[in-house]
Scaffold this motif. Structure first.
Motif, mmCIF file in Angstrom:
data_model
loop_
_atom_site.group_PDB
_atom_site.id
_atom_site.type_symbol
_atom_site.label_atom_id
_atom_site.label_comp_id
_atom_site.label_asym_id
_atom_site.label_seq_id
_atom_site.Cartn_x
_atom_site.Cartn_y
_atom_site.Cartn_z
ATOM 1 N N MET A 75 0.834 -1.208 0.000
ATOM 2 C CA MET A 75 0.000 0.000 0.000
ATOM 3 C C MET A 75 0.865 1.254 0.000
ATOM 4 O O MET A 75 0.599 2.216 -0.720
ATOM 5 N N ASP A 76 1.919 1.243 0.827
ATOM 6 C CA ASP A 76 2.808 2.398 0.915
ATOM 7 C C ASP A 76 3.527 2.634 -0.417
ATOM 8 O O ASP A 76 3.812 3.781 -0.777
ATOM 9 N N LEU A 77 3.804 1.550 -1.142
ATOM 10 C CA LEU A 77 4.489 1.647 -2.440
ATOM 11 C C LEU A 77 3.524 1.874 -3.602
ATOM 12 O O LEU A 77 3.922 1.848 -4.762
ATOM 13 N N GLU A 78 2.238 2.069 -3.255
ATOM 14 C CA GLU A 78 1.199 2.365 -4.244
ATOM 15 C C GLU A 78 0.974 1.202 -5.213
ATOM 16 O O GLU A 78 0.860 1.387 -6.436
ATOM 17 N N VAL A 79 0.897 0.006 -4.636
ATOM 18 C CA VAL A 79 0.644 -1.211 -5.406
ATOM 19 C C VAL A 79 -0.618 -1.879 -4.860
ATOM 20 O O VAL A 79 -0.750 -2.038 -3.643
ATOM 21 N N PRO A 80 -1.570 -2.269 -5.708
ATOM 22 C CA PRO A 80 -2.806 -2.902 -5.233
ATOM 23 C C PRO A 80 -2.534 -4.219 -4.515
ATOM 24 O O PRO A 80 -1.552 -4.909 -4.801
ATOM 25 N N VAL A 81 -3.436 -4.570 -3.589
ATOM 26 C CA VAL A 81 -3.300 -5.784 -2.795
ATOM 27 C C VAL A 81 -4.487 -6.709 -3.021
ATOM 28 O O VAL A 81 -5.643 -6.271 -2.999
ATOM 29 N N LEU A 82 -4.182 -7.993 -3.222
ATOM 30 C CA LEU A 82 -5.186 -9.060 -3.231
ATOM 31 C C LEU A 82 -4.843 -9.972 -2.066
ATOM 32 O O LEU A 82 -3.747 -10.543 -2.017
ATOM 33 N N ALA A 83 -5.745 -10.123 -1.093
ATOM 34 C CA ALA A 83 -5.417 -10.864 0.123
ATOM 35 C C ALA A 83 -6.510 -11.852 0.495
ATOM 36 O O ALA A 83 -7.699 -11.589 0.275
ATOM 37 N N ARG A 84 -6.093 -12.980 1.070
ATOM 38 C CA ARG A 84 -7.065 -13.951 1.549
ATOM 39 C C ARG A 84 -7.892 -13.329 2.669
ATOM 40 O O ARG A 84 -7.365 -12.611 3.532
ATOM 41 N N ASN A 85 -9.170 -13.618 2.679
ATOM 42 C CA ASN A 85 -10.083 -13.027 3.657
ATOM 43 C C ASN A 85 -10.008 -13.774 4.989
ATOM 44 O O ASN A 85 -10.806 -14.665 5.284
ATOM 45 N N ILE A 86 -9.010 -13.422 5.790
ATOM 46 C CA ILE A 86 -8.836 -13.933 7.143
ATOM 47 C C ILE A 86 -8.823 -12.725 8.082
ATOM 48 O O ILE A 86 -8.611 -11.589 7.632
ATOM 49 N N PRO A 87 -9.065 -12.924 9.383
ATOM 50 C CA PRO A 87 -9.168 -11.766 10.295
ATOM 51 C C PRO A 87 -7.983 -10.806 10.246
ATOM 52 O O PRO A 87 -8.173 -9.591 10.216
ATOM 53 N N GLY A 88 -6.754 -11.343 10.230
ATOM 54 C CA GLY A 88 -5.582 -10.467 10.224
ATOM 55 C C GLY A 88 -5.507 -9.589 8.996
ATOM 56 O O GLY A 88 -5.113 -8.423 9.069
ATOM 57 N N ASN A 89 -5.883 -10.134 7.848
ATOM 58 C CA ASN A 89 -5.873 -9.352 6.602
ATOM 59 C C ASN A 89 -7.060 -8.400 6.518
ATOM 60 O O ASN A 89 -6.933 -7.254 6.084
ATOM 61 N N ALA A 90 -8.239 -8.899 6.928
ATOM 62 C CA ALA A 90 -9.443 -8.063 6.857
ATOM 63 C C ALA A 90 -9.357 -6.868 7.798
ATOM 64 O O ALA A 90 -10.076 -5.884 7.625
ATOM 65 N N ALA A 91 -8.472 -6.945 8.788
ATOM 66 C CA ALA A 91 -8.302 -5.827 9.717
ATOM 67 C C ALA A 91 -7.630 -4.636 9.047
ATOM 68 O O ALA A 91 -7.776 -3.495 9.494
ATOM 69 N N GLU A 124 -12.289 -17.258 -6.646
ATOM 70 C CA GLU A 124 -12.565 -15.847 -6.374
ATOM 71 C C GLU A 124 -11.319 -15.001 -6.604
ATOM 72 O O GLU A 124 -11.404 -13.877 -7.094
ATOM 73 N N PHE A 125 -10.150 -15.562 -6.263
ATOM 74 C CA PHE A 125 -8.899 -14.837 -6.509
ATOM 75 C C PHE A 125 -8.724 -14.545 -7.998
ATOM 76 O O PHE A 125 -8.410 -13.413 -8.389
ATOM 77 N N VAL A 126 -8.915 -15.559 -8.829
ATOM 78 C CA VAL A 126 -8.755 -15.376 -10.274
ATOM 79 C C VAL A 126 -9.752 -14.341 -10.791
ATOM 80 O O VAL A 126 -9.396 -13.456 -11.581
ATOM 81 N N HIS A 127 -10.991 -14.428 -10.343
ATOM 82 C CA HIS A 127 -12.014 -13.473 -10.777
ATOM 83 C C HIS A 127 -11.629 -12.041 -10.412
ATOM 84 O O HIS A 127 -11.703 -11.130 -11.247
ATOM 85 N N LEU A 128 -11.192 -11.846 -9.156
ATOM 86 C CA LEU A 128 -10.841 -10.501 -8.701
ATOM 87 C C LEU A 128 -9.571 -9.992 -9.373
ATOM 88 O O LEU A 128 -9.457 -8.801 -9.685
ATOM 89 N N ALA A 129 -8.607 -10.883 -9.610
ATOM 90 C CA ALA A 129 -7.368 -10.476 -10.281
ATOM 91 C C ALA A 129 -7.661 -10.000 -11.703
ATOM 92 O O ALA A 129 -7.139 -8.975 -12.152
ATOM 93 N N LYS A 130 -8.514 -10.748 -12.414
ATOM 94 C CA LYS A 130 -8.879 -10.345 -13.776
ATOM 95 C C LYS A 130 -9.653 -9.032 -13.772
ATOM 96 O O LYS A 130 -9.477 -8.182 -14.656
ATOM 97 N N ARG A 131 -10.496 -8.873 -12.770
ATOM 98 C CA ARG A 131 -11.247 -7.622 -12.655
ATOM 99 C C ARG A 131 -10.313 -6.446 -12.437
ATOM 100 O O ARG A 131 -10.480 -5.369 -13.038
ATOM 101 N N LEU A 132 -9.305 -6.641 -11.575
ATOM 102 C CA LEU A 132 -8.352 -5.571 -11.295
ATOM 103 C C LEU A 132 -7.574 -5.194 -12.549
ATOM 104 O O LEU A 132 -7.349 -4.011 -12.823
ATOM 105 N N VAL A 133 -7.181 -6.199 -13.336
ATOM 106 C CA VAL A 133 -6.431 -5.952 -14.563
ATOM 107 C C VAL A 133 -7.253 -5.157 -15.571
ATOM 108 O O VAL A 133 -6.736 -4.285 -16.277
ATOM 109 N N SER A 134 -8.552 -5.444 -15.625
ATOM 110 C CA SER A 134 -9.405 -4.837 -16.656
ATOM 111 C C SER A 134 -10.098 -3.555 -16.216
ATOM 112 O O SER A 134 -10.815 -2.936 -17.006
#
Length: 314
Positions: free
Chosen positions: A230-246, A262-272
Motif C-alpha cells: 500500500m505504501d508503495l502504491e501497489v494494489p493488494v489481493l489478500a485472503r479473507n482472514i481476520p488479520g488481513n481483513a483488519a 474468487e482470486f482469479v475473478h478478482l485479479a482479472k477484474r483488477l487488470v481490466s
C-alpha cells in the motif's frame, strides 16, 4: 536500560523485520537492546544465564509462546508483543494456552497489532484486561533505486502462454516439507516462478514494479507485506482472514478473496478496471499514512518500555 529482546529471527521474515524495527525504536530512546533468536534457546535456565551474562535489567518478547514462555520466573520485568500465530493458532492448544496465560500474568504489558487481536487475547485470558495495548505496525519502505527490474525479469522468465501475466513467489524457505511441495507444484505451473529470499530494499523495488501483491496466508497477525505494498502504491489481493481483513477493506484499500476461483475473478477484474486499480492505490496509500505511522509506533514503544523500569517487586 539493558533489555533482552527475544524473537524468531529467520532472515527476511516478517517477525525478523518487526523485531529489528522495534529494537531501533528502543535504542533511539537510549536503551541497549540485546536481540536474540528465541529458537536458539530450549530452556529458561539458558535464558537465566544469558540475563546474567548480558546484565539485562528487563526483557521483551515477540510472540507470546515462542519468546514469552522463556521469560517467566527470572525476576526481571518484561513485556510481550503478540505475533499472530500465538493468538490465532497456539491458543487453541490447551497446554500452550495455559503457558501463555501464565506469561500474561507476569508480563507488565502486551501489544496487539489490531483491536480484533486484542479482543481475541482478552477473551482467551480475561485476567490480561488492562494490560493489552493496540499498536499497529509502523511502515517505512525503502526501494533500492539501483535494482535492475529487467534483469530480474529475465532471470525469472516470462509466462509463455500469456507473457503479461506472471506470478512471482518471493520469500525464505522456512518449512522444508512445505517448500518441497511448493517447488514441485511450481515446476508444473506455467507462468509461476519461485524466487528465494531477498534484501528488503530489493524486495521493495520488486514490489514497486509489480501490478499487484498477493497475500494467501491462512493465519496473520498483521502482514507488513500488505502494508508495504500500500505504501508503495501497489494494489493488494489478500485472503479473507481476520488479520488481513483488519487492514484491507474490500474494494476500498484492496481486494479480499476466499478461494482460488474468487482470486482469479478478482485479479482479472483488477487488470481490466483501471479506475478500480487507481481507487485502491489512492485509498491504500492514505490508509497506511494515516494509521501505520512509523513515528507513532516509535513513540508507543518508547512509552510502554517505561513500564519495565523498577524491580518486579514495585
Amino acid at each position: 536500560m539493558r533489555l533482552l529482546f527475544l524473537a524468531v529471527l529467520r532472515p527476511h521474515t516478517g517477525n525478523a523485520v518487526t523485531a529489528q524495527r522495534v529494537r531501533a525504536h528502543l535504542e533511539a530512546a537510549g536503551h541497549v537492546c540485546v536481540l536474540k533468536d528465541a529458537f536458539d534457546f530450549e530452556s529458561r535456565s539458558e535464558i537465566a544465564n544469558l540475563i546474567l551474562a548480558e546484565n539485562c535489567e528487563a526483557a521483551l518478547a515477540l510472540h507470546l509462546y515462542r519468546g514469552g514462555r522463556l521469560l517467566q520466573g527470572h525476576r526481571i520485568p518484561f513485556g510481550v508483543i503478540f505475533g499472530g500465530t500465538d493468538v490465532n493458532e497456539d491458543a487453541n492448544q490447551a497446554e500452550k494456552n495455559t503457558v501463555m496465560g501464565r506469561v500474561l500474568e507476569e508480563a507488565r504489558f502486551a501489544v496487539a497489532f489490531t483491536e480484533s487481536m486484542k479482543e481475541m487475547a482478552q477473551a482467551q485470558w480475561p485476567h490480561a484486561k488492562g494490560k493489552v495495548y493496540v499498536q499497529s505496525q509502523g511502515i517505512a519502505t525503502t526501494p533500492n533505486a539501483a535494482f535492475n527490474w529487467n534483469t530480474f525479469l529475465q532471470r525469472s522468465a516470462w509466462h509463455q502462454e500469456e507473457p503479461n501475466v506472471h506470478l512471482v513467489i518471493v520469500g525464505p524457505e522456512v518449512d522444508p516439507v512445505f517448500t518441497r511441495e511448493v517447488k514441485a507444484k511450481v515446476k508444473r505451473a506455467a507462468g509461476v516462478r519461485l524466487i528465494g529470499e531477498m534484501p528488503q530494499e530489493d524486495l521493495h523495488a520488486v514490489v514497486k514494479n509489480c501490478f499487484a501483491v498477493v497475500n494467501s496466508s491462512v493465519s496473520e497477525g498483521m502482514s507488513a507485506a500488505i502494508l508495504e505494498a500500500m505504501d508503495l502504491e501497489v494494489p493488494v489481493l489478500a485472503r479473507n482472514i481476520p488479520g488481513n481483513a483488519a487492514v484491507v477493506k474490500h474494494e476500498v484499500t484492496g481486494l479480499l478473496f476466499s478461494n482460488p476461483q474468487e482470486f482469479v475473478h478478482l485479479a482479472k477484474r483488477l487488470v481490466s478496471d483501471p479506475a478500480l486499480e487507481k481507487e485502491i492505490v489512492v485509498n491504500g496509500r492514505e490508509y497506511v499514512r494515516m494509521y501505520h505511522s512509523w513515528q507513532v509506533e516509535r513513540d508507543t514503544y518508547q512509552q510502554l518500555i517505561r513500564k519495565l523500569e523498577g524491580s518486579t517487586e514495585d
